[in-house]
Design a protein around this motif. Structure first.
Motif, mmCIF file in Angstrom:
data_model
loop_
_atom_site.group_PDB
_atom_site.id
_atom_site.type_symbol
_atom_site.label_atom_id
_atom_site.label_comp_id
_atom_site.label_asym_id
_atom_site.label_seq_id
_atom_site.Cartn_x
_atom_site.Cartn_y
_atom_site.Cartn_z
ATOM 1 N N CYS A 11 -12.450 9.407 27.420
ATOM 2 C CA CYS A 11 -12.278 8.471 28.530
ATOM 3 C C CYS A 11 -13.588 8.211 29.277
ATOM 4 N N LYS A 12 -14.672 8.176 28.580
ATOM 5 C CA LYS A 12 -15.947 7.818 29.191
ATOM 6 C C LYS A 12 -16.135 6.315 29.110
ATOM 7 N N ALA A 13 -17.131 5.821 29.816
ATOM 8 C CA ALA A 13 -17.300 4.376 29.934
ATOM 9 C C ALA A 13 -18.028 3.762 28.745
ATOM 10 N N GLU A 14 -18.683 4.584 27.902
ATOM 11 C CA GLU A 14 -19.506 4.010 26.838
ATOM 12 C C GLU A 14 -18.638 3.326 25.785
ATOM 13 N N ARG A 15 -19.241 2.383 25.094
ATOM 14 C CA ARG A 15 -18.570 1.673 24.021
ATOM 15 C C ARG A 15 -18.831 2.379 22.697
ATOM 16 N N PHE A 16 -17.920 2.193 21.751
ATOM 17 C CA PHE A 16 -18.104 2.695 20.405
ATOM 18 C C PHE A 16 -18.563 1.574 19.485
ATOM 19 N N THR A 17 -19.430 1.903 18.539
ATOM 20 C CA THR A 17 -19.671 0.993 17.433
ATOM 21 C C THR A 17 -18.467 1.074 16.483
ATOM 22 N N PHE A 18 -18.428 0.200 15.499
ATOM 23 C CA PHE A 18 -17.328 0.221 14.539
ATOM 24 C C PHE A 18 -17.285 1.572 13.816
ATOM 25 N N GLY A 19 -18.446 2.061 13.393
ATOM 26 C CA GLY A 19 -18.502 3.347 12.712
ATOM 27 C C GLY A 19 -18.127 4.506 13.616
ATOM 28 N N GLU A 20 -18.579 4.457 14.867
ATOM 29 C CA GLU A 20 -18.234 5.516 15.818
ATOM 30 C C GLU A 20 -16.735 5.527 16.094
ATOM 31 N N MET A 21 -16.144 4.363 16.180
ATOM 32 C CA MET A 21 -14.691 4.282 16.393
ATOM 33 C C MET A 21 -13.945 4.982 15.257
ATOM 34 N N ILE A 22 -14.332 4.699 14.018
ATOM 35 C CA ILE A 22 -13.667 5.320 12.876
ATOM 36 C C ILE A 22 -13.889 6.833 12.885
ATOM 37 N N ASP A 37 -2.086 7.407 23.866
ATOM 38 C CA ASP A 37 -3.021 6.800 24.815
ATOM 39 C C ASP A 37 -4.466 7.008 24.379
ATOM 40 N N GLU A 38 -4.757 8.157 23.786
ATOM 41 C CA GLU A 38 -6.116 8.431 23.347
ATOM 42 C C GLU A 38 -6.508 7.494 22.204
ATOM 43 N N VAL A 39 -5.589 7.279 21.267
ATOM 44 C CA VAL A 39 -5.871 6.358 20.158
ATOM 45 C C VAL A 39 -6.093 4.950 20.691
ATOM 46 N N LYS A 40 -5.264 4.511 21.612
ATOM 47 C CA LYS A 40 -5.436 3.183 22.197
ATOM 48 C C LYS A 40 -6.775 3.061 22.912
ATOM 49 N N THR A 41 -7.182 4.113 23.601
ATOM 50 C CA THR A 41 -8.459 4.100 24.314
ATOM 51 C C THR A 41 -9.626 3.971 23.340
ATOM 52 N N ILE A 42 -9.551 4.691 22.222
ATOM 53 C CA ILE A 42 -10.615 4.608 21.218
ATOM 54 C C ILE A 42 -10.725 3.176 20.690
ATOM 55 N N LEU A 43 -9.590 2.568 20.373
ATOM 56 C CA LEU A 43 -9.606 1.200 19.862
ATOM 57 C C LEU A 43 -10.139 0.221 20.904
ATOM 58 N N LYS A 44 -9.804 0.443 22.151
ATOM 59 C CA LYS A 44 -10.281 -0.434 23.219
ATOM 60 C C LYS A 44 -11.788 -0.311 23.418
ATOM 61 N N LYS A 45 -12.337 0.855 23.117
ATOM 62 C CA LYS A 45 -13.765 1.075 23.361
ATOM 63 C C LYS A 45 -14.665 0.416 22.321
#
Length: 206
Positions: A11-22, A37-45
């Motif tokens: 739940c940090k503010a940074e964004r994920f790249t596509f690879g980081e998300m996976i 909720d955690e999975v949704k947060t990862i996808l949103k980032k």
């Protein structure tokens, strides 16, 4: 799969790249019980960028396509679906799996339906259809009912990222007018950016 608040390291503010998300999805699903909720947060980032996923987004002018991106660790898989103008799925279930969707491009419309109580009845819509724009994330499961997903645009394609947990290879589709159910196989139009040599010409679900 629980639905508690996501953990502090996600739940940090940074964004994920596509690879980081996976990579983060693999981490979350390494445990016995992932958090909704955690999975949704990862996808949103992850903020959609076409150059990240275009190589997976193989399309067909006659039907929407299901393209495998990542097989996960046996507890989930990740797909990209490409929806041509006006293309949509049948009404379908998810074989007791969790379905997460993130819209990568265009507009997606979701229509939910109640589970039929008996056959020979018209399917009953559950609320008004919802529309989702780029980077919107939403969730569906059999506990919430059935749904149909499609591209309402007649001029632009839509592209969506789907996570299923656990993965499944068949689902049920439902006739709009009679609610009759039919079990159908799930097929991939491509795997890892390469079109399958043999594939089912009909795509019934997402």
């Amino acid at each position: 799969m629980s639905d508690n608040c996501c953990s502090s390291n996600v739940c940090k503010a940074e964004r994920f790249t596509f690879g980081e998300m996976i990579k983060e999805l693999h981490r979350v699903f390494s445990s016995n019980q992932a958090d909704i909720d955690e999975v949704k947060t990862i996808l949103k980032k992850y903020e959609s960028s076409r150059e990240d996923w275009e190589k997976f987004a193989l399309s067909d002018p006659h039907k929407y396509t299901r393209n495998l991106v990542d097989e996960g660790n046996g507890k989930f898989n990740l797909l990209i679906l490409v929806w041509g103008e006006g293309q949509e799925s049948s009404i379908h279930d998810h074989s007791d799996s969790h379905c997460f969707m993130k819209n990568l491009e265009g507009t997606i419309q979701e229509t939910r339906f109640l589970w039929p109580q008996e056959e020979d009845q018209k399917m009953k819509q559950n609320g008004e259809p919802g529309q989702f724009g780029q980077n919107d994330v939403f969730y569906m499961s059999d506990q919430l009912g059935l749904h149909r997903v499609g591209n309402p645009s007649h001029t632009d394609r839509a592209v969506t990222l789907h996570l299923y947990s656990p993965p499944f290879d068949t689902c049920k589709t439902f006739d709009d007018d009679t609610s009759k159910a039919k079990r159908v196989p799930m097929t991939f139009y491509s795997k890892y950016g390469t079109k399958e040599v043999r594939f089912d010409r009909k795509y019934h679900s997402n």
